[in-house]
Scaffold this motif. Structure first.
Motif, PDB file in Angstrom:
ATOM      1  N   UNK A  96       0.813  -1.217   0.000  1.00 53.91           N
ATOM      2  CA  UNK A  96       0.000   0.000   0.000  1.00 53.91           C
ATOM      3  C   UNK A  96       0.847   1.268   0.000  1.00 53.91           C
ATOM      4  N   UNK A  97       2.180   1.088   0.070  1.00 55.39           N
ATOM      5  CA  UNK A  97       3.106   2.216   0.120  1.00 55.39           C
ATOM      6  C   UNK A  97       2.707   3.183   1.233  1.00 55.39           C
ATOM      7  N   UNK A  98       2.436   2.613   2.399  1.00 51.60           N
ATOM      8  CA  UNK A  98       1.995   3.393   3.555  1.00 51.60           C
ATOM      9  C   UNK A  98       2.745   2.899   4.787  1.00 51.60           C
ATOM     10  N   UNK A  99       3.625   3.743   5.326  1.00 54.28           N
ATOM     11  CA  UNK A  99       4.465   3.301   6.439  1.00 54.28           C
ATOM     12  C   UNK A  99       3.726   3.230   7.774  1.00 54.28           C
ATOM     13  N   UNK A 100       2.450   3.593   7.778  1.00 58.62           N
ATOM     14  CA  UNK A 100       1.669   3.505   9.016  1.00 58.62           C
ATOM     15  C   UNK A 100       1.639   2.079   9.554  1.00 58.62           C
ATOM     16  N   UNK A 101       1.583   1.110   8.643  1.00 59.21           N
ATOM     17  CA  UNK A 101       1.451  -0.284   9.076  1.00 59.21           C
ATOM     18  C   UNK A 101       2.685  -0.763   9.823  1.00 59.21           C
ATOM     19  N   UNK A 102       3.872  -0.477   9.289  1.00 70.46           N
ATOM     20  CA  UNK A 102       5.082  -0.939   9.963  1.00 70.46           C
ATOM     21  C   UNK A 102       5.288  -0.172  11.268  1.00 70.46           C
ATOM     22  N   UNK A 103       4.814   1.078  11.314  1.00 70.63           N
ATOM     23  CA  UNK A 103       4.932   1.859  12.551  1.00 70.63           C
ATOM     24  C   UNK A 103       3.996   1.339  13.631  1.00 70.63           C
ATOM     25  N   UNK A 104       2.873   0.780  13.227  1.00 74.56           N
ATOM     26  CA  UNK A 104       1.921   0.236  14.193  1.00 74.56           C
ATOM     27  C   UNK A 104       2.295  -1.162  14.665  1.00 74.56           C
ATOM     28  N   UNK A 105       3.216  -1.796  13.967  1.00 73.22           N
ATOM     29  CA  UNK A 105       3.590  -3.172  14.308  1.00 73.22           C
ATOM     30  C   UNK A 105       4.005  -3.329  15.770  1.00 73.22           C
ATOM     31  N   UNK A 106       4.904  -2.473  16.326  1.00 73.39           N
ATOM     32  CA  UNK A 106       5.258  -2.647  17.747  1.00 73.39           C
ATOM     33  C   UNK A 106       4.060  -2.497  18.677  1.00 73.39           C
ATOM     34  N   UNK A 107       3.156  -1.593  18.328  1.00 74.45           N
ATOM     35  CA  UNK A 107       1.954  -1.425  19.152  1.00 74.45           C
ATOM     36  C   UNK A 107       1.148  -2.713  19.192  1.00 74.45           C
ATOM     37  N   UNK A 108       0.917  -3.301  18.023  1.00 74.01           N
ATOM     38  CA  UNK A 108       0.124  -4.528  17.939  1.00 74.01           C
ATOM     39  C   UNK A 108       0.795  -5.672  18.685  1.00 74.01           C
ATOM     40  N   UNK A 109       2.096  -5.839  18.486  1.00 74.72           N
ATOM     41  CA  UNK A 109       2.829  -6.920  19.154  1.00 74.72           C
ATOM     42  C   UNK A 109       2.754  -6.763  20.671  1.00 74.72           C
ATOM     43  N   UNK A 110       3.015  -5.558  21.155  1.00 75.78           N
ATOM     44  CA  UNK A 110       3.001  -5.342  22.608  1.00 75.78           C
ATOM     45  C   UNK A 110       1.605  -5.513  23.190  1.00 75.78           C
ATOM     46  N   UNK A 111       0.576  -5.113  22.462  1.00 75.86           N
ATOM     47  CA  UNK A 111      -0.789  -5.303  22.943  1.00 75.86           C
ATOM     48  C   UNK A 111      -1.167  -6.785  22.983  1.00 75.86           C
ATOM     49  N   UNK A 112      -0.680  -7.545  22.013  1.00 73.52           N
ATOM     50  CA  UNK A 112      -0.941  -8.993  22.017  1.00 73.52           C
ATOM     51  C   UNK A 112      -0.315  -9.647  23.242  1.00 73.52           C
ATOM     52  N   UNK A 113       0.958  -9.297  23.512  1.00 75.48           N
ATOM     53  CA  UNK A 113       1.632  -9.875  24.675  1.00 75.48           C
ATOM     54  C   UNK A 113       0.972  -9.426  25.973  1.00 75.48           C
ATOM     55  N   UNK A 114       0.588  -8.142  26.042  1.00 81.02           N
ATOM     56  CA  UNK A 114      -0.075  -7.640  27.245  1.00 81.02           C
ATOM     57  C   UNK A 114      -1.412  -8.346  27.457  1.00 81.02           C
ATOM     58  N   UNK A 115      -2.174  -8.511  26.379  1.00 84.77           N
ATOM     59  CA  UNK A 115      -3.477  -9.181  26.485  1.00 84.77           C
ATOM     60  C   UNK A 115      -3.315 -10.627  26.929  1.00 84.77           C
ATOM     61  N   UNK A 116      -2.276 -11.290  26.390  1.00 82.37           N
ATOM     62  CA  UNK A 116      -2.056 -12.691  26.757  1.00 82.37           C
ATOM     63  C   UNK A 116      -1.702 -12.820  28.235  1.00 82.37           C
ATOM     64  N   UNK A 117      -0.790 -11.961  28.713  1.00 84.18           N
ATOM     65  CA  UNK A 117      -0.349 -12.068  30.108  1.00 84.18           C
ATOM     66  C   UNK A 117      -1.427 -11.618  31.092  1.00 84.18           C
ATOM     67  N   UNK A 118      -2.040 -10.476  30.828  1.00 92.20           N
ATOM     68  CA  UNK A 118      -3.056  -9.966  31.748  1.00 92.20           C
ATOM     69  C   UNK A 118      -4.347 -10.771  31.654  1.00 92.20           C
ATOM     70  N   UNK A 119      -4.676 -11.209  30.430  1.00 94.37           N
ATOM     71  CA  UNK A 119      -5.850 -12.066  30.279  1.00 94.37           C
ATOM     72  C   UNK A 119      -5.656 -13.400  30.973  1.00 94.37           C
ATOM     73  N   UNK A 120      -4.427 -13.924  30.914  1.00 90.69           N
ATOM     74  CA  UNK A 120      -4.134 -15.175  31.601  1.00 90.69           C
ATOM     75  C   UNK A 120      -4.341 -15.044  33.102  1.00 90.69           C
TER      76      UNK A 120
END
Length: 208
Positions: A96-120
């Protein structure tokens, strides 16, 4: 002892290699005229560095995961999840020639890990961090619960910091923060957890 040290160095290289590659290519893309190698056409000059860095990041990530699998016969869950999202969001960035996606990648990864640990902890009533690191060190139940909670909250902080930086500063500043901000913060946070590990460590049964 030597083999363990070499293994530790290799693991560090595999973890930091893709990130270092991302930073290096972003800073040198124009000097190296990497725009002509990109699988995208007619990119604005100011978009060439981040797109070239994204390509390099994806390739380095695949190489890192492949070497880890070849050497250790397994890929740890956290690098695997992070790598999958790098490929997905990196692909979207290039397509898509849009760098927003790669910039959001750390946010998504960290939210996944946070959800897994806190949800657990609060949904499944289990400290999932213990399932991942039980083979590395042994803690009592309270120790695993506290450590999972702290890391879950820390991942939320990292997600928030990433959002603040990429939305309010330049791409180069975000890349620098990703390398020289996130990693030192993570190392510092890890070191601050050592007293907790010592307090809740279980006796080494093999030593008896």
């Amino acid at each position: 002892m030597v083999e363990r040290k070499q293994s530790g160095i290799l693991k560090l290289v595999l973890e930091l290699g893709p990130l270092a590659t991302f930073f290096l290519v972003n800073s040198r893309a124009e000097a190296w005229d990497l725009g002509r190698f990109l699988p995208t056409a007619d990119l604005p000059a100011d978009q060439v560095p981040i797109m070239a860095a994204t390509c390099a990041f994806m390739v380095a990530t695949v190489i890192s995961l492949s070497v880890s699998l070849a050497v250790y016969r397994r890929v740890p869950i956290m690098p695997l999840v992070s790598g999958a999202i790098v490929i997905l969001f990196g692909g979207l960035t290039l397509y898509l020639q849009n760098d927003t996606f790669i910039k959001m990648k750390p946010t998504i990864v960290n939210l996944i890990f946070a959800a897994a640990l806190l949800g657990g902890l609060f949904i499944f009533k289990r400290p999932l961090l213990g399932l991942v690191f039980d083979s590395v060190f042994k803690l009592d139940a309270e120790g695993w619960w506290k450590l999972s909670l702290r890391w879950g909250l820390f991942f939320l902080v990292l997600a928030a910091l990433n959002e603040i930086v990429w939305r309010n500063f330049s791409t180069d500043t975000w890349v620098a923060f990703k390398v020289f901000g996130t990693m030192p913060l993570t190392v510092l946070f890890t070191l601050t957890q050592l007293p907790l590990l010592q307090r809740h460590a279980l006796p080494d049964e093999s030593a008896s």
